[in-house]
Design a protein around this motif. Structure first.
Motif, PDB file in Angstrom:
ATOM      1  N   LEU A  50      23.895  -1.343 -16.905  1.00  9.12           N
ATOM      2  CA  LEU A  50      24.485  -0.830 -18.145  1.00  9.12           C
ATOM      3  C   LEU A  50      26.002  -1.028 -18.133  1.00  9.12           C
ATOM      4  O   LEU A  50      26.591  -1.484 -19.110  1.00  9.12           O
ATOM      5  CB  LEU A  50      24.144   0.649 -18.325  1.00  9.12           C
ATOM      6  N   LEU A  51      26.635  -0.719 -17.007  1.00  8.95           N
ATOM      7  CA  LEU A  51      28.090  -0.869 -16.906  1.00  8.95           C
ATOM      8  C   LEU A  51      28.511  -2.335 -16.928  1.00  8.95           C
ATOM      9  O   LEU A  51      29.583  -2.662 -17.438  1.00  8.95           O
ATOM     10  CB  LEU A  51      28.615  -0.155 -15.659  1.00  8.95           C
ATOM     11  N   ALA A  52      27.668  -3.225 -16.414  1.00 12.70           N
ATOM     12  CA  ALA A  52      27.961  -4.664 -16.489  1.00 12.70           C
ATOM     13  C   ALA A  52      27.931  -5.132 -17.939  1.00 12.70           C
ATOM     14  O   ALA A  52      28.793  -5.916 -18.371  1.00 12.70           O
ATOM     15  CB  ALA A  52      26.966  -5.454 -15.644  1.00 12.70           C
ATOM     16  N   ALA A  53      26.947  -4.663 -18.707  1.00 12.02           N
ATOM     17  CA  ALA A  53      26.886  -5.017 -20.131  1.00 12.02           C
ATOM     18  C   ALA A  53      28.099  -4.465 -20.863  1.00 12.02           C
ATOM     19  O   ALA A  53      28.707  -5.146 -21.700  1.00 12.02           O
ATOM     20  CB  ALA A  53      25.588  -4.492 -20.749  1.00 12.02           C
ATOM     21  N   LEU A  93      13.606   6.725  -7.450  1.00 19.30           N
ATOM     22  CA  LEU A  93      14.314   6.948  -8.697  1.00 19.30           C
ATOM     23  C   LEU A  93      15.829   6.802  -8.506  1.00 19.30           C
ATOM     24  O   LEU A  93      16.474   6.122  -9.310  1.00 19.30           O
ATOM     25  CB  LEU A  93      13.947   8.315  -9.278  1.00 19.30           C
ATOM     26  N   PRO A  94      16.445   7.385  -7.460  1.00 22.45           N
ATOM     27  CA  PRO A  94      17.889   7.170  -7.280  1.00 22.45           C
ATOM     28  C   PRO A  94      18.257   5.690  -7.094  1.00 22.45           C
ATOM     29  O   PRO A  94      19.273   5.237  -7.646  1.00 22.45           O
ATOM     30  CB  PRO A  94      18.226   7.999  -6.032  1.00 22.45           C
ATOM     31  N   ASP A  95      17.450   4.948  -6.351  1.00 19.58           N
ATOM     32  CA  ASP A  95      17.733   3.513  -6.179  1.00 19.58           C
ATOM     33  C   ASP A  95      17.692   2.799  -7.527  1.00 19.58           C
ATOM     34  O   ASP A  95      18.560   1.983  -7.840  1.00 19.58           O
ATOM     35  CB  ASP A  95      16.712   2.855  -5.245  1.00 19.58           C
ATOM     36  N   GLN A  96      16.675   3.105  -8.306  1.00 16.12           N
ATOM     37  CA  GLN A  96      16.555   2.459  -9.613  1.00 16.12           C
ATOM     38  C   GLN A  96      17.641   2.943 -10.575  1.00 16.12           C
ATOM     39  O   GLN A  96      18.161   2.161 -11.367  1.00 16.12           O
ATOM     40  CB  GLN A  96      15.167   2.694 -10.214  1.00 16.12           C
ATOM     41  N   PHE A  97      18.027   4.212 -10.502  1.00 16.67           N
ATOM     42  CA  PHE A  97      19.099   4.731 -11.345  1.00 16.67           C
ATOM     43  C   PHE A  97      20.402   3.988 -11.048  1.00 16.67           C
ATOM     44  O   PHE A  97      21.123   3.592 -11.965  1.00 16.67           O
ATOM     45  CB  PHE A  97      19.272   6.240 -11.121  1.00 16.67           C
ATOM     46  N   ARG A  98      20.699   3.797  -9.759  1.00 16.43           N
ATOM     47  CA  ARG A  98      21.924   3.075  -9.379  1.00 16.43           C
ATOM     48  C   ARG A  98      21.927   1.676  -9.992  1.00 16.43           C
ATOM     49  O   ARG A  98      22.911   1.242 -10.570  1.00 16.43           O
ATOM     50  CB  ARG A  98      22.070   2.997  -7.861  1.00 16.43           C
ATOM     51  N   ARG A  99      20.815   0.966  -9.890  1.00  9.82           N
ATOM     52  CA  ARG A  99      20.751  -0.401 -10.415  1.00  9.82           C
ATOM     53  C   ARG A  99      20.812  -0.396 -11.947  1.00  9.82           C
ATOM     54  O   ARG A  99      21.511  -1.211 -12.547  1.00  9.82           O
ATOM     55  CB  ARG A  99      19.486  -1.101  -9.926  1.00  9.82           C
ATOM     56  N   ALA A 100      20.089   0.517 -12.592  1.00  2.49           N
ATOM     57  CA  ALA A 100      20.103   0.586 -14.053  1.00  2.49           C
ATOM     58  C   ALA A 100      21.501   0.924 -14.565  1.00  2.49           C
ATOM     59  O   ALA A 100      21.979   0.311 -15.531  1.00  2.49           O
ATOM     60  CB  ALA A 100      19.090   1.621 -14.547  1.00  2.49           C
ATOM     61  N   TRP A 107      26.447   8.568 -10.192  1.00  2.00           N
ATOM     62  CA  TRP A 107      27.247   8.474 -11.422  1.00  2.00           C
ATOM     63  C   TRP A 107      28.738   8.458 -11.077  1.00  2.00           C
ATOM     64  O   TRP A 107      29.489   7.614 -11.555  1.00  2.00           O
ATOM     65  CB  TRP A 107      26.932   9.636 -12.376  1.00  2.00           C
ATOM     66  N   ARG A 108      29.174   9.425 -10.258  1.00  5.64           N
ATOM     67  CA  ARG A 108      30.604   9.506  -9.922  1.00  5.64           C
ATOM     68  C   ARG A 108      31.071   8.267  -9.170  1.00  5.64           C
ATOM     69  O   ARG A 108      32.186   7.792  -9.395  1.00  5.64           O
ATOM     70  CB  ARG A 108      30.878  10.787  -9.143  1.00  5.64           C
ATOM     71  N   ASP A 109      30.230   7.715  -8.285  1.00  2.49           N
ATOM     72  CA  ASP A 109      30.592   6.496  -7.546  1.00  2.49           C
ATOM     73  C   ASP A 109      30.799   5.317  -8.488  1.00  2.49           C
ATOM     74  O   ASP A 109      31.720   4.525  -8.306  1.00  2.49           O
ATOM     75  CB  ASP A 109      29.500   6.110  -6.536  1.00  2.49           C
ATOM     76  N   LEU A 110      29.943   5.179  -9.488  1.00  2.43           N
ATOM     77  CA  LEU A 110      29.981   4.012 -10.369  1.00  2.43           C
ATOM     78  C   LEU A 110      30.782   4.225 -11.649  1.00  2.43           C
ATOM     79  O   LEU A 110      31.375   3.284 -12.167  1.00  2.43           O
ATOM     80  CB  LEU A 110      28.556   3.587 -10.741  1.00  2.43           C
ATOM     81  N   ALA A 111      30.760   5.451 -12.179  1.00  5.34           N
ATOM     82  CA  ALA A 111      31.336   5.686 -13.506  1.00  5.34           C
ATOM     83  C   ALA A 111      32.458   6.718 -13.526  1.00  5.34           C
ATOM     84  O   ALA A 111      33.075   6.913 -14.566  1.00  5.34           O
ATOM     85  CB  ALA A 111      30.227   6.105 -14.477  1.00  5.34           C
TER      86      ALA A 111
END
Length: 153
Positions: free
Chosen positions: A71-74, A60-67, A109-113
């Protein structure tokens, strides 16, 4: 009385995060977000699909990171950035696993957003469109209007 996120500057921010003191302190989300200006961006559900259309990530964490990356790419393609997210819905096939992974998901979340959290909900679902998907994210953002006008893509 609510405690809006403090803002310094000459203009009002397009998003104001509000966390009323009578509610439990939010962890990884904001109780309310007001949109004070800007362009609405509605973000379709994103899973852990790679560029070829295959689900990647076994956990789930791996898939959350990719999802979240998808989302952020869109959002970026629509002219926005992570702090512009006003609302995020997480759909997961295993709420218990999501809760157990919450500390790791928070780090992702904090790493990406960053540390600007939208109003959020986590919804348990029987399955997602792609059977191998464990999580899907969709959202709404408010992208500030450019000084010279809005560019449509």
């Amino acid at each position: 009385m609510t405690r809006p996120t403090e803002h310094t500057g000459d203009t009002e921010p397009p998003l104001l995060r509000v966390n009323p003191p009578q509610l439990s302190p939010p962890t990884g989300f904001t109780h309310a977000v007001t949109a004070t200006g800007g362009r609405l961006v509605f973000l379709a559900g994103q899973t852990a699909l790679d560029g070829a259309g295959s689900i990647v990530g076994a956990t789930l964490p791996d898939q959350f990171r990719r999802a979240l990356s998808n989302l952020l790419a869109a959002l970026a393609a629509a002219g926005g950035a992570p702090p512009d997210l006003a609302r995020l819905t997480v759909h997961t096939t295993d709420v218990a696993a999501y809760r157990a992974a919450a500390p790791e998901l928070g780090r992702i979340w904090r790493d990406l957003a960053g540390r600007d959290y939208p109003a959020m909900a986590v919804i348990g679902v029987v399955r997602l469109w792609d059977e191998a998907a464990l999580v899907e994210l969709d959202g709404i953002a408010v992208v500030p209007q450019e000084q010279t006008g809005t560019e449509h893509r």
